[in-house]
Design an enzyme around this catalytic site. Structure first.
Site, short mmCIF file in Angstrom:
data_model
loop_
_atom_site.label_atom_id
_atom_site.label_comp_id
_atom_site.label_asym_id
_atom_site.label_seq_id
_atom_site.Cartn_x
_atom_site.Cartn_y
_atom_site.Cartn_z
N ASP A 51 0.86 -1.18 0.00
CA ASP A 51 0.00 0.00 0.00
C ASP A 51 0.89 1.22 0.00
O ASP A 51 2.04 1.12 0.39
CB ASP A 51 -0.77 0.03 1.32
CG ASP A 51 -2.13 -0.56 1.15
OD1 ASP A 51 -2.40 -1.05 0.05
OD2 ASP A 51 -2.92 -0.53 2.11
N ASP A 71 -4.15 -2.44 5.10
CA ASP A 71 -4.62 -1.97 6.40
C ASP A 71 -6.13 -1.92 6.46
O ASP A 71 -6.71 -2.03 7.51
CB ASP A 71 -4.03 -0.59 6.72
CG ASP A 71 -4.27 0.39 5.59
OD1 ASP A 71 -4.94 0.01 4.61
OD2 ASP A 71 -3.81 1.54 5.67
N ASP A 124 -8.91 -4.85 2.18
CA ASP A 124 -7.70 -5.58 1.77
C ASP A 124 -7.75 -7.04 2.19
O ASP A 124 -6.86 -7.82 1.84
CB ASP A 124 -6.44 -4.96 2.42
CG ASP A 124 -6.15 -3.59 1.85
OD1 ASP A 124 -6.43 -3.39 0.65
OD2 ASP A 124 -5.66 -2.72 2.58
#
Length: 1176
Positions: free
Chosen positions: A470, A791, A795
């Protein structure tokens, strides 16, 4: 969990209720039955019994806005009456149980039997002295004292078996303790937000009591049951309890029931806690599981015997179905994904794909074991034949009845020698080395901010070839600040002066930001003087609130004027909307809606914009295009996130249709566009460089604008200008990978992923598609091993699909943590690099140990075998072999498995799945050292007595005293192993074997400790160890020959490996020709066939190997049991019905209770090995 039986629990509570029923207006039983209702039934019941939720709050003596007073006495009383929010875990195995399990090892059982027979016979004195004629049974050497000492060998063997068992049991026990420690640490870290005394505070989940008012928000895992009392747009994923993958919308008047163990997928609100711990829905299920677990196990044992064969054929069929099903259903959306995964869950829980290392080790151990078995059988046969021919054919003796005991004693001795060869051949130290190495790494990784939830994730990480990371919070600091703004037709490159902004615009801006953001988001004064203000809540919103403060305004008064309860309607942010809007009712009865979101999305819905005077003017599509070019793209190219803030007014009558989102979110007036900076973490570029040098490709997957993403990627060093790489947006990525029918095609993904470095504006589904595409790719010769960081709740699917999922410990939601393998406690990318280092270190540690272990094994087996064939007696006695095998193994595995990692590990490429465990260099070392050791031992065996001028120990009669000759051989053998242990520290052919030896105190301690014990054994071991004390000069020779190992090691290192074409590698997972990489599942099958074949052959030693599995399985239990982890992971195989029960997910503070039940019970089910009891 079954320990605290429910009946006692409830009867105790019933008594309490009787005393306290007067204090609270409702009893535990009433609340329990209330929580079993759903939907409208529940609403009606609450109305009838308590008259609205406020009534229930009064009954429970709590306030919907202020919460509980939070006095200690009150909290204690609530815990006493309604129970604690804690589900008692299953009892761990006792030490005695573990000892009993260790005793099941077949090689040990054989040894015990042989030792007992030997003991029995030594006490049996044949009648009369007529046994002179019984072959070579007694030479004159034996005097009375010796005959009495005959029992010693048997006793010594029994004693060493007891040692082994205790060591094994102790290891298992400490391992289990470590897991429990780890789990309780994960539990303590889980906090939840509640309101107490009007203050919003975070408390550990276990402290939540009935009557608490808890704040629930997007991404939470609900820790207790409760009733929804206020909030907006709350959607819950209840699949963990109901199995339905559709999200359930909660509202105060339709369905207010919130259940523990379910996930908040959208929205926010408050709930009144009504049931905790064993009384909550999850708790009730767990209690049933705990009670049902024991019966299941009994049934299991019976069932296992019959269905072993059936299962085999089914496995095959199911596996193909599973594969087909997977291909047919590309993920439609995050929710759809969850659904598909559910189907997979049912079909392939049983056999989680073995980790790479496990597969290689199992295979290697099977090979070694087979070889050992053959050798020991041949040894026994040769000894028996030789004795029989020599006694009855050559010497023409008769078999006299009174001689029988003497002959039997001989045969027992031969049998013991045979078993000893087998014991030495089977590498028991291996499972121990793996366990120690993993456990040690996990402990140390804690210090490097990696909280490992599944042990084998740390080993997989060493093989990682790709990391999909990310951007926000991982590569960047996740501290958002507004640095540019476009207000009233002016593009400010820094924060404007409040006076230069029109007053109307300023007021609108402050209101829009203060009201249209979660009220839990705040900016608090810094903790330390001169520090930065603390940002609490959603970081983007913090950035905007910070902007309000920078404009010398305050958002608190606005929020106090319009508290959260007065908000008329809220459209919360989710990954589809990419915006958030809040509607308030104005004093004159009309409505105003404030909106904010990604600039390109919100600007498309704007038809006006505020000008320099603060008045709205028309905003046409061509104005928008110009604004994108002049304002938004330049901001994005500076690596800024652009957010647009807008509003819209509605008439009071007719009231708009709030559910028609598309009409409501249109015709907006843009107030301003801001550019938010999220600076790159200072240590990230260096960490990424290390990854690239180590052969790991880093890809960035982000929801941000492509220009922002590209700018950050260049700053981080993910892409370098002038290279050939791809940066794609989610839409374009999807267009390229789907065919005309909109289905995802693997070939199309294969064209893209090798060059793809940045995927921007991506949805959670894109992330999952990319990860799956890379893992399933057959383009490169090695299957890619992919790590993913995430997070957000969205996801989850990608984290599960990846080989290793990293969740953020600070910013991560509970859902993400639940789906991950490793939690990064500091949210920092450079901790991932540490994980890679540790993972590679585990792999190397095990290779080091193998290199040492196999040398010992080869030498000991050959010495025992040839010695037995030539001199009818093994030069290394059973007890000595056991000492060498067990203690050297156990200690050496401790010593070699605890080497700390070095940066040098990051200089090589990942090993990949096909790299054999024992490389050619290692094979060269093993064989080279074996040659040295064998040469010296045989020299000593056949001419040693001449060299040292001592009596020969060869052809000694039964029960003769230990000879110096054989003691020297034993001692030399151990000395050579000791020095070879130092050689084994390096496996890539390095010259300096002492490099960094003092960084590992454990290693030094063990080498010196072993040396000391060896002195004691030789000097004082006497009869039990078949040792006779040695002179100093003899000792010097032994040590000198041992030191020769180090010199010889240098000689071996000089020989180039490339010259030795004949060397084979061993412990490879599969040959490339045999199995195309995509068929990894078959590859696993292949290992399993080897195992099954052995089972069918009723091969005894396999239990010995089973110890390897048990130990690796304990590692697996951690996976299999932890809520629905094991379930949603890779494609594997069949689920038994019992597994469906265990699949019920749970808050993570509960999840381990069944996982830890036992190394074998859960894991045998999880790892899909027919259980031990099934061995015929």
């Amino acid at each position: 969990m079954g320990d605290m039986t429910n009946s006692d629990f409830y009867s105790k509570n019933q008594r309490n209720e009787a005393n306290h029923a007067g204090e609270f207006g409702c009893t535990l039983q009433e609340l329990r039955s209330l929580m079993e209702l759903r939907g409208t039934e529940a609403v009606v019941k609450i109305k009838e019994t308590y008259g609205e939720t406020e009534g229930l709050c009064r009954h429970l003596k709590t306030s919907p806005t202020e919460g509980l007073a939070g006095t200690a006495a009150d909290l204690e009383k609530r815990k006493l009456i309604f129970g604690k929010n804690f589900i008692p875990p299953k009892k761990p195995k006792t030490f005695i149980q573990l000892v009993w399990e260790a005793l099941q090892d077949v090689t040990l059982i054989i040894l015990e039997i042989a030792a007992i027979i030997s003991l029995g016979l030594s006490f049996y004195q044949p009648p009369g002295e007529g046994n002179e004629g019984c072959g070579t049974a007694t030479g004159g050497a034996e005097d009375e004292g010796e005959a009495e000492a005959g029992w010693i060998e048997g006793a010594a063997i029994l004693l060493s078996v007891i040692c082994v068992v205790l060591v094994t049991a102790f290891n298992d026990w400490s391992k289990e303790k470590q897991f429990r420690g780890l789990q309780s640490r994960i539990e303590q870290e889980q906090k939840f937000t509640v309101v107490r005394g009007g203050q919003v505070i975070q408390i550990p989940v276990a402290e939540i009591v009935v009557g608490d008012i808890a704040q629930v928000k997007y991404g939470d895992l609900l820790p207790a049951d409760g009733i929804f009392i206020q909030g907006n747009d709350l959607k819950i994923d209840e699949s963990s309890l109901t199995g339905e993958s559709d999200q359930v919308r909660k509202s105060v008047d339709k369905d207010p029931m919130l259940l523990s163990g379910t996930h908040v997928m959208e929205g926010s609100g408050r709930m009144l806690v009504t049931a905790v711990g064993v009384n909550s829905q999850t708790g009730i299920i767990f209690t049933l599981l705990g009670a049902g677990g024991e019966e299941e196990e009994k049934k299991d044992k019976k069932g296992k015997m019959q269905d072993g064969n059936m299962e085999n054929s089914q496995n095959k069929a199911k596996q193909q179905d599973g594969a087909a099903a997977m291909e047919m259903q590309p993920l439609k959306s995050a929710e759809g994904g969850e659904g598909d995964d559910k189907d997979k869950k049912k079909s392939n829980m049983h056999k989680k794909e073995k980790s790479v290392l496990q597969g290689k080790l199992t295979k290697l151990a099977v090979q070694i074991g087979k070889a050992g078995l053959v050798m020991s059988a041949i040894t026994v046969i040769i000894l028996v034949l030789y004795f029989a021919i020599d006694t009855f054919v050559v010497k023409k003796k008769q078999w006299l009845p009174e001689c029988t005991p003497v002959y039997v004693q001989y045969f027992v001795k031969f049998f013991i020698i045979g078993v000893t060869v087998l014991v030495v051949a089977v590498p028991e130290g291996l499972p121990l080395a793996v366990t120690i190495s993993l456990a040690y790494s996990v402990k140390k990784m804690m210090k490097d901010n990696n909280l490992v939830r599944h042990l084998d994730a740390c080993e997989t990480m060493g093989n990682a070839t790709a990391i999909c990371s990310d951007k926000t919070g991982t590569l960047t600091t996740n501290r958002m600040t507004v640095v540019q703004a476009y207000i009233g037709d002016v593009h400010y490159k820094e924060i404007p002066d409040p006076d230069s902004v029109p007053a109307k615009t300023l007021e609108l801006l402050v209101n829009a930001i203060a009201i249209n953001s979660a009220y839990t988001t705040k900016i608090l004064p810094p903790e330390k003087e001169g520090g930065l203000p603390r940002q609490v809540g959603n970081k983007t919103e913090c950035g905007l609130l910070g902007f309000v403060l920078d404009l010398k305004q305050d958002y608190e008064p606005v929020r106090n004027l319009i508290p959260e309860e007065k908000l008329y309607k809220v459209y919360t942010f989710n990954s589809v909307r990419k915006s958030m809007s809040t509607v308030i009712k104005m004093p004159d009865g009309s409505f105003r809606m404030y909106s904010k979101g990604a600039s390109e999305i919100v600007l498309k819905k704007c038809s006006r914009i505020l000008n320099a005077a603060g008045e709205p003017r028309i905003f046409r599509p061509r104005d928008r295009d110009e604004m994108v070019k002049k304002v938004i793209e330049p901001m994005a190219c500076d690596g800024l996130r652009t957010i647009c803030v807008a509003f819209r007014d509605f008439n009071s009558s007719p009231e708009p249709d709030w559910d028609n989102e598309n009409d409501i979110l249109s015709d907006l007036t843009c107030i301003c566009v801001v550019g938010i900076e999220d600076p790159v973490r200072p240590e990230v570029p260096e960490a990424i460089r290390k990854c690239q040098r180590a052969g790991i490709t880093v890809r960035m997957v982000t929801g941000d604008n492509i220009n922002t993403a590209r700018a950050i990627a260049i700053k981080c060093g993910i892409i370098h200008p002038g290279e050939d790489f791809l940066c794609l947006e989610g839409k374009e990525f999807n267009r390229r990978i789907r065919n005309e029918k909109g289905e995802i095609e693997q070939e199309r993904i294969d064209k893209i992923w090798p060059k793809l470095r940045v995927l921007a504006r991506s949805s959670p589904t894109d992330k999952h598609t990319l990860v799956k595409g890379i893992i399933d790719s057959t383009q490169v010769e090695q299957r890619q091993v992919v790590a993913v960081t995430g997070d957000g709740t969205n996801d989850g699917p990608a984290l599960k699909k990846a080989d290793v999922g990293f969740a953020m410990g600070i910013a991560g939601t509970d859902v993400a943590k639940e789906a991950s393998d490793i939690i990064l406690t500091d949210d920092n990318f450079s901790s991932i690099v540490k994980a890679v280092m540790w993972g590679r270190n585990v792999y190397d540690s095990i290779s080091k140990f193998l290199q040492f272990q196999l040398t010992v094994n080869i030498v000991a087996v050959i010495v025992a075998f040839t010695g037995a064939c030539i001199t009818q007696d093994s030069p290394l006695k059973a007890v000595q072999m056991l000492w060498v095998n067990l203690i050297m193994d156990t200690f050496a595995s401790l010593a070699l498995a605890t080497e700390p990692p070095t940066e040098a590990l990051l200089l090589r490429k990942p090993y990949g799945r096909n790299k054999p465990l024992i490389s050619r260099t290692m094979m060269k070392n093993i064989l080279g050292h074996a040659v040295y050791q064998l040469t010296l031992i045989f020299t000593l065996l056949f001419v040693g007595e001449k060299m040292f001028k001592i009596d020969s120990g060869r052809n000694a009669p039964l029960h003769s005293p230990p000879s110096e000759h054989y003691t020297i051989i034993f001692n030399t053998f151990v000395m050579m192993q000791l020095f070879n242990e130092i050689n084994a520290r390096k496996i890539h052919g390095e010259r300096n074997v002492f490099d960094g030896i003092f960084r590992n105190p454990i290693f030094c301690t063990i080498v010196l400790g072993t040396f000391a014990i060896q002195i004691v054994i030789v000097q004082f071991g006497g009869k039990p160890f078949s040792c006779s004390p040695l002179q100093l000069d003899q000792w010097m020779w032994c040590v000198f020959i041992g030191l020769g190992e180090l010199v010889w090691g240098q000689v071996i290192a000089t020989i180039p490996t490339s010259r030795l074409k004949f060397l084979k590698e061993a412990g490879r997972l599969t040959e490339k020709e045999e199995v195309p990489e995509e068929e990894l599942n078959e590859d696993v099958e292949e290992i399993d066939h080897a195992e099954r074949e052995l089972r069918r052959g009723q091969i005894l030693w396999f239990r010995g190997l089973n110890r390897i599995q048990t130990q690796i399985e304990v590692v697996n239990t951690f996976k299999s049991g932890t809520s629905f982890q094991g379930a949603l992971r890779r494609q594997s195989s069949v689920t038994s019905q019992t597994q469906d029960v265990t699949n019920i997910s749970s808050p993570s503070h509960v999840s381990l209770s069944n996982a830890l039940s036992s190394p074998t019970s859960t894991s045998a089910a999880a790892a899909g090995h027919p259980r031990r009891e099934g061995i015929p």
